[in-house]
Design a protein around this motif. Sequence first.
Motif, mmCIF file in Angstrom:
data_model
loop_
_atom_site.group_PDB
_atom_site.id
_atom_site.type_symbol
_atom_site.label_atom_id
_atom_site.label_comp_id
_atom_site.label_asym_id
_atom_site.label_seq_id
_atom_site.Cartn_x
_atom_site.Cartn_y
_atom_site.Cartn_z
ATOM 1 N N TRP A 254 102.526 4.234 -2.847
ATOM 2 C CA TRP A 254 101.505 3.199 -2.982
ATOM 3 C C TRP A 254 102.022 1.985 -3.762
ATOM 4 C CZ3 TRP A 254 96.510 6.189 -4.875
ATOM 5 C CH2 TRP A 254 96.161 7.157 -3.913
ATOM 6 N N LEU A 255 103.160 2.161 -4.448
ATOM 7 C CA LEU A 255 103.676 1.116 -5.330
ATOM 8 C C LEU A 255 104.512 0.102 -4.554
ATOM 9 C CD1 LEU A 255 104.893 3.340 -8.320
ATOM 10 C CD2 LEU A 255 102.719 2.128 -8.127
ATOM 11 N N VAL A 256 104.234 -1.173 -4.813
ATOM 12 C CA VAL A 256 105.043 -2.263 -4.267
ATOM 13 C C VAL A 256 105.501 -3.097 -5.460
ATOM 14 C CG1 VAL A 256 105.132 -4.266 -2.750
ATOM 15 C CG2 VAL A 256 103.681 -2.307 -2.133
ATOM 16 N N ARG B 158 98.008 -14.247 1.540
ATOM 17 C CA ARG B 158 98.675 -14.324 2.843
ATOM 18 C C ARG B 158 98.478 -13.052 3.663
ATOM 19 N NH1 ARG B 158 101.162 -17.693 -0.618
ATOM 20 N NH2 ARG B 158 102.410 -19.442 0.178
ATOM 21 N N ALA B 159 98.351 -11.926 2.974
ATOM 22 C CA ALA B 159 98.289 -10.633 3.666
ATOM 23 C C ALA B 159 96.924 -10.348 4.267
ATOM 24 C CB ALA B 159 98.669 -9.512 2.699
ATOM 25 N N LEU C 168 97.244 -1.882 5.008
ATOM 26 C CA LEU C 168 97.151 -3.024 4.091
ATOM 27 C C LEU C 168 98.467 -3.182 3.337
ATOM 28 C CD1 LEU C 168 95.565 -5.267 2.691
ATOM 29 C CD2 LEU C 168 94.581 -3.535 1.164
ATOM 30 N N ARG C 169 99.067 -2.075 2.954
ATOM 31 C CA ARG C 169 100.353 -2.128 2.258
ATOM 32 C C ARG C 169 101.427 -2.714 3.163
ATOM 33 N NH1 ARG C 169 100.135 2.715 0.712
ATOM 34 N NH2 ARG C 169 101.581 3.709 2.153
ATOM 35 N N ARG C 170 101.413 -2.385 4.439
ATOM 36 C CA ARG C 170 102.389 -2.947 5.382
ATOM 37 C C ARG C 170 102.181 -4.445 5.534
ATOM 38 N NH1 ARG C 170 101.567 1.998 8.200
ATOM 39 N NH2 ARG C 170 99.940 1.038 9.505
ATOM 40 N N ALA D 252 104.137 -9.861 4.298
ATOM 41 C CA ALA D 252 103.918 -11.221 3.781
ATOM 42 C C ALA D 252 104.946 -11.582 2.715
ATOM 43 C CB ALA D 252 102.506 -11.341 3.217
ATOM 44 N N MET D 253 105.548 -10.601 2.071
ATOM 45 C CA MET D 253 106.572 -10.847 1.054
ATOM 46 C C MET D 253 107.917 -11.216 1.670
ATOM 47 S SD MET D 253 105.836 -7.543 -1.406
ATOM 48 C CE MET D 253 107.345 -7.767 -2.359
#
Length: 378
Positions: free
Chosen positions: A86-88, A102-103, A249-251, A256-257
């Motif tokens: 879950w961590l980014v 942006r995401a 959502l994480r993807r 977006a990064m």
Amino acid sequence: MDGFDFERVLDRRGGDSLKWNKYAGRDILPLWVADMDFAAPPAIIGALEKRVAHGCFGYAEPWPSLHAAIVGHLRREYGWRVENDWLVYLPGLVSGLNVACRAVDGDVLTATPIYPPFLSAPRLAGRQLASAPLRLAGGRWGWDFAALAAALTPSSRLLLLCHPHNPVGRAWDEGELAAVAAFCKRHGLTVCSDEIHCGLLLDEHRQHLPLAIIDADLAQRSITLMAPSKTWNIPGLGCAFAVIPEASLRRRFTAAMRGIVPHPNVLGLAAMEAAYRDCDDWRAALTKVLRSHRDRVAAVLADTPGLAVNHVEATYLAWIDARGLGVADPAAFFEAAGVGLSNGADFGLPGWLRLNFGCPRATLDSALQRIRAACSRP
């Protein structure tokens, strides 16, 4: 206090300090940007010295003991069971705000006053920002959900939440967070919760509650942003993270990064691990100091003509109502008196000021003396 020295005045003039260089060559005490004047915890300094001694500073990626330090901290502090995936990792929390805008495909909603990146991130992402004012009643800031609903547009998709709140100093309680969660679910909003000040609750017996643990359904539409930078005073090391439980959502967030957001630097990652694993005692000592400083600010300003301040539940930032001074530009007024404060206009509320009391007591007392003197002149 508790073996840590929060009274030592570090000379930050003439070096690389954004905070102090703003007033270089002028007798102005800088109490503006959210950057404390305390040395970082010894455990963090030791971790950095060890990493520097290794000698090689190639590209880095997070490692298992860093994951474990963060996940362990979140479970120990909040009972929040977070999975490693879950961590980014991010080079800063403001980057996370901009990536979130942006995401999520749609426009953005927030409540003011709010610290400036909340106001600029939607625009930089090509999104429309709608805002509603928080309500001040009985000296306490709170939500105005009717105003927030009225500000919604058909394309609103993302709520930017500040929790604890910068600049008003509120630590939203469980009932308020449940109301925020219900509002977001009712209107189909994803929420990006900036929780960078979560380690700085000043009221005794209060505990931070991450928004994502309030409601299991909302957690699946949540981006929680955290960093060690404010609590352990390492903002210059550029390291933060997002907790995003829902895979799609994480993807979208990581997509977006891509090509824009760099990886965190290796020294920031090393400091982050030490902060979350080894620095609970330092934070406890800091909290006592900041609580005392908060109370000192409140006592002095209560006896200062033209100024008022509400109770600061969290952060090291006092939000001051200076409208009673009757001056056009309160920030300029106090700069002329030798104190540099943040201008409330930058937060969406002219006539107010933000004061950073995260400094040695001698610095704070000197600044408060200058403030009182300026307000007491005929």
